[in-house]
Scaffold this active site. Structure first.
Site, PDB file in Angstrom:
ATOM      1  N   LYS A  48       0.841  -1.204   0.000  1.00 28.90           N
ATOM      2  CA  LYS A  48       0.000   0.000   0.000  1.00 28.90           C
ATOM      3  C   LYS A  48       0.876   1.253   0.000  1.00 28.90           C
ATOM      4  CE  LYS A  48      -4.118  -1.784   2.315  1.00 28.90           C
ATOM      5  NZ  LYS A  48      -4.957  -1.681   3.492  1.00 28.90           N
ATOM      6  N   HIS A  49       1.818   1.289  -0.918  1.00 31.94           N
ATOM      7  CA  HIS A  49       2.651   2.473  -1.052  1.00 31.94           C
ATOM      8  C   HIS A  49       3.316   2.469  -2.425  1.00 31.94           C
ATOM      9  CE1 HIS A  49       5.606  -0.507   0.690  1.00 31.94           C
ATOM     10  NE2 HIS A  49       6.236  -0.106  -0.385  1.00 31.94           N
ATOM     11  N   SER A  50       3.897   3.608  -2.784  1.00 36.45           N
ATOM     12  CA  SER A  50       4.799   3.645  -3.935  1.00 36.45           C
ATOM     13  C   SER A  50       6.105   4.268  -3.459  1.00 36.45           C
ATOM     14  CB  SER A  50       4.197   4.416  -5.101  1.00 36.45           C
ATOM     15  OG  SER A  50       4.318   5.786  -4.887  1.00 36.45           O
ATOM     16  N   ARG A  95       1.829  -0.415  -5.060  1.00 37.11           N
ATOM     17  CA  ARG A  95       1.700  -1.865  -4.992  1.00 37.11           C
ATOM     18  C   ARG A  95       1.009  -2.298  -3.699  1.00 37.11           C
ATOM     19  NH1 ARG A  95       7.172  -1.730  -4.278  1.00 37.11           N
ATOM     20  NH2 ARG A  95       6.910  -0.068  -5.785  1.00 37.11           N
TER      21      ARG A  95
END
Ligand code: TYD
Length: 132
Positions: A48-50, A95
């Site tokens: 839950k980040h880029s 992602r």
């Protein structure tokens, strides 16, 4: 969508199988960090980040999981389930990993040292930046 599945060379003989991973040869960047994820649970979501500049390769060295990639315009779901294949993700891709098989183990190779300031963890900010 800027990602690639990379198939690694497998050295197989009667004793089992071996996969060597050399930076800037099998892996398209200089590896600055390695980490692994284990004791995963089927109902949990990770990621839950880029990243602003980090590239990485994720390998399901045992078991399987789903990885949802999002570039702000389209989404792609990939099932990782082979120890001889790595998912190469460049910077700027959101992602999320989920649907872990019991005991799934992920090996991650990263192009940068750990830097929490290099993460984007707010999805609405990510979408805004991605579509700028
Ligand atoms: P987190 O970013 O939540 O993992 P995931 O991307 O799988 O959801 O990381 C979990 C914890 O581990 C968090 O407290 C930060 C820490 N961490 C490090 O200290 N170094 C690292 O290289 C990584 C990837 C995480």
């Amino acid at each position: 969508m800027n990602y690639r599945l990379i198939k690694f060379n497998v050295f197989a003989d009667a004793r089992g199988k071996l996969v060597p991973l050399e930076a800037e040869k099998d892996i398209p960047f200089e590896i600055k960090r390695v980490y692994y994820i284990f004791d995963t649970l089927p109902d949990e979501t990770r990621g839950k980040h880029s990243h602003k500049k980090l590239q990485q390769i994720i390998i399901a060295i045992d078991g399987s999981c789903s990885i949802m990639l999002d570039n702000g315009k389209e989404r792609k779901k990939i099932r990782l389930n082979r120890p001889d294949e790595g998912l190469y993700i460049v910077e700027g891709i959101w992602r999320e990993m989920n649907e872990f098989s019991y005991g799934c183990k992920l090996l991650v190779l990263a192009s940068e040292h750990y830097d929490p300031d290099e993460y984007i963890r707010d999805h609405s900010k990510y979408i805004k930046d991605a579509n700028r």
